[in-house]
Design an enzyme around this catalytic site. Structure first.
Site, PDB file in Angstrom:
ATOM      1  CG  ASP A 142      -1.915  -1.084   1.156  1.00 26.80           C
ATOM      2  OD1 ASP A 142      -2.301  -1.299   0.119  1.00 26.80           O
ATOM      3  OD2 ASP A 142      -2.333  -1.774   2.321  1.00 26.80           O
ATOM      4  CE1 TYR A 248       4.412  -6.690   3.776  1.00 26.62           C
ATOM      5  CE2 TYR A 248       3.761  -8.983   3.833  1.00 26.62           C
ATOM      6  CZ  TYR A 248       3.561  -7.561   3.131  1.00 26.62           C
ATOM      7  OH  TYR A 248       2.827  -7.667   2.053  1.00 26.62           O
TER       8      TYR A 248
END
Length: 495
Positions: A142, A248
């Site tokens: 994003d 992540y």
């Protein structure tokens, strides 16, 4: 048609010359009347204006035609992709996502990582267009999210004719060219050597060497986006669907957080769960079941920050940021550890607590895991890549120091004045001569002299007196106007 234009031009030239000669002939001019002289001069001026227009028009047409030719020349590529060898390649890349509007290309903005990547592949003539390149990405991040281990795969032009992922050119019938004549091979070799010709006097690429993909792409990409490595991959490989795991990292400041509580709570995420309460709902998602393989919280080496490392097969939209937001609530002791268990159990009708989703800035796509993919890091360009990334790092480091300077300066600076609040004025007998003023001291950090305080109060009183005088003067003026109006009305009624 051309002869007519030439003849017309000659006639105009001859006529112009004749008129000019007449204007220079004094004897001839002396025989003309005033009106004839005026007509002759007007005729000469009109012809000169017409000539100027024709010259301007012709030059403009030539310039436009030249620009069109130049533009078309720039658009034309020296490479015929139909006769080029191609190769199925996976690229590993990193990017600082803060200045961009996410990874995936968007219609509303060109400031996306994917848009810059596609432009780079086109500019370096590695692909004819993205639609025929079999392009895939491991995942989409994003807006504001960064990456170290993002992976994309596509067909790119190759300098080799055999090896992993090599795709031979096609003949006119659309099939691969298998039986080649000597002339065909020569033509293909020349076509693949166009890169050498385009580079001019730069060192040429040997026939047994692959194109320097990293150097070519990084040369046209913004410094925040870097190609780190590449690898030839088999035809069945897909950067998205061949991904076995994604890792992540989320960085955060531990101030005000109970790290032991957060570490204990993070282990509740491990395993397979329904994460519908830990994501932003996407109508295209059919299942919200996801598996978390790893969730560790540890201190960053040589830093005051901590980092959460989360590994899983795949993640939902904003899942990491929602998981971290709930952990922060627990670390701040605003929620109990049991909240995670309750939110993961969709059979319980627990109300999802209102919380602000964690920021996207500290989130990094660190790694995408694959089987039997050995990425090639080119040592010849790695130093330049590190240098370019240091430039970006240095910019943000300077910004950090500026912020730290302001913060530390404000923190070490103490107020040097007495702050007072004016209280409402009461018991005023005469607003012009005797106002009453009271003050209350909120904070005092230095000794204020009696003289300064008295002067301050005097100034405050004077300010109030001026204001009251103005009000009193306005009131008197209004009263005089009202009396004058009443007197005028009385006389009018009497008459």
């Amino acid at each position: 048609m051309e002869n007519e234009k030439i003849n017309s031009s000659l006639i105009n030239t001859t006529t112009t010359t004749t008129t000019t000669q007449k204007l220079n002939d004094k004897e001839y001019l002396s025989t003309l009347s005033k009106d004839e002289l005026i007509n002759l001069i007007v005729q000469e001026n009109e012809k000169k204006q017409q000539q100027s227009k024709n010259i301007f028009k012709n030059n403009g047409a030539e310039n436009t035609e030249g620009k069109k030719k130049k533009k078309n020349k720039n658009k034309q590529s020296n490479i015929n992709f139909d006769k080029c060898y191609k190769r199925h390649v996976a690229f590993k890349l990193s990017y600082v996502g803060w200045p961009f509007f996410g990874f995936a290309a968007q219609d509303c903005s060109e400031e996306t990582i994917e848009n810059y990547l596609i432009k780079a592949f086109l500019k370096t003539s590695l692909i004819p267009d993205i639609k025929t390149a079999n392009y895939f990405k491991s995942g989409r991040t994003d807006k504001g999210v960064s990456a170290y281990g993002q992976v994309i795969s596509l067909y790119v032009r190759s300098n080799l004719k055999e090896g992993e992922g090599i795709i031979p050119p096609k003949d006119q019938s659309g099939g691969p060219i298998l039986n080649r004549t000597k002339s065909n091979k020569t033509e293909l070799t020349k076509n693949n050597d166009n890169e050498k010709a385009r580079k001019g006097n730069k060192k040429s690429i040997e026939d047994d060497e692959e194109l320097p993909y990293i150097k070519m792409l990084n040369g046209v990409l913004p410094p925040e986006i870097r190609i780190l490595a590449w690898a030839p991959v088999p035809f069945h490989f897909n950067a998205r669907f061949s991904t076995l795991s994604r890792t992540y990292k989320y960085f955060f400041n531990p101030n005000g957080l109970d790290l032991n509580l957060m570490k204990e709570a993070s282990k509740l995420y491990l395993g397979e769960h329904n994460y519908i309460n830990f994501c932003k709902i996407d109508v295209n998602v059919k299942s919200f079941m996801r598996v978390i393989l790893q969730f560790d919280i540890e201190k960053v080496e040589n830093s005051e920050l901590y980092v959460a490392t989360i590994k899983g097969f795949a993640f939902l939209w904003h899942q990491i940021r929602c998981m971290m937001a709930v952990l922060f609530l627990i670390g701040q002791k605003k929620a109990n550890i049991s909240l995670i268990t309750q939110l993961l159990d969709i059979n319980k009708t627990i109300t999802k607590p209102p919380y602000e989703m964690a920021s996207e800035v500290p989130l990094v796509l660190f790694d995408c895991g694959y089987d039997d993919i050995d990425f090639i890091y080119e040592s010849s360009v790695q130093e330049k890549t590190v240098e370019s990334m240091f430039g970006v790092y240095n910019d943000y480091l300077i910004k950090t120091e500026v912020n730290r300077l302001i913060r530390s300066t404000l923190k070490n600076t103490e107020p040097t004045t007495t702050l007072k609040i004016l209280q409402p004025i009461t018991n005023i007998t005469n607003p012009i001569t005797s106002p009453t003023l009271s003050t209350s001291t909120i904070t005092t950090t230095t000794t204020t002299t009696t003289t300064t305080t008295a002067a301050t109060e005097t100034n405050e009183i004077n300010s109030i007196n001026i204001g009251e005088k103005r009000k009193h003067s306005i009131a008197e003026s209004d009263k005089e106007l009202e009396e004058a109006g009443n007197e005028h009305k009385h006389k009018h009624n009497k008459n």
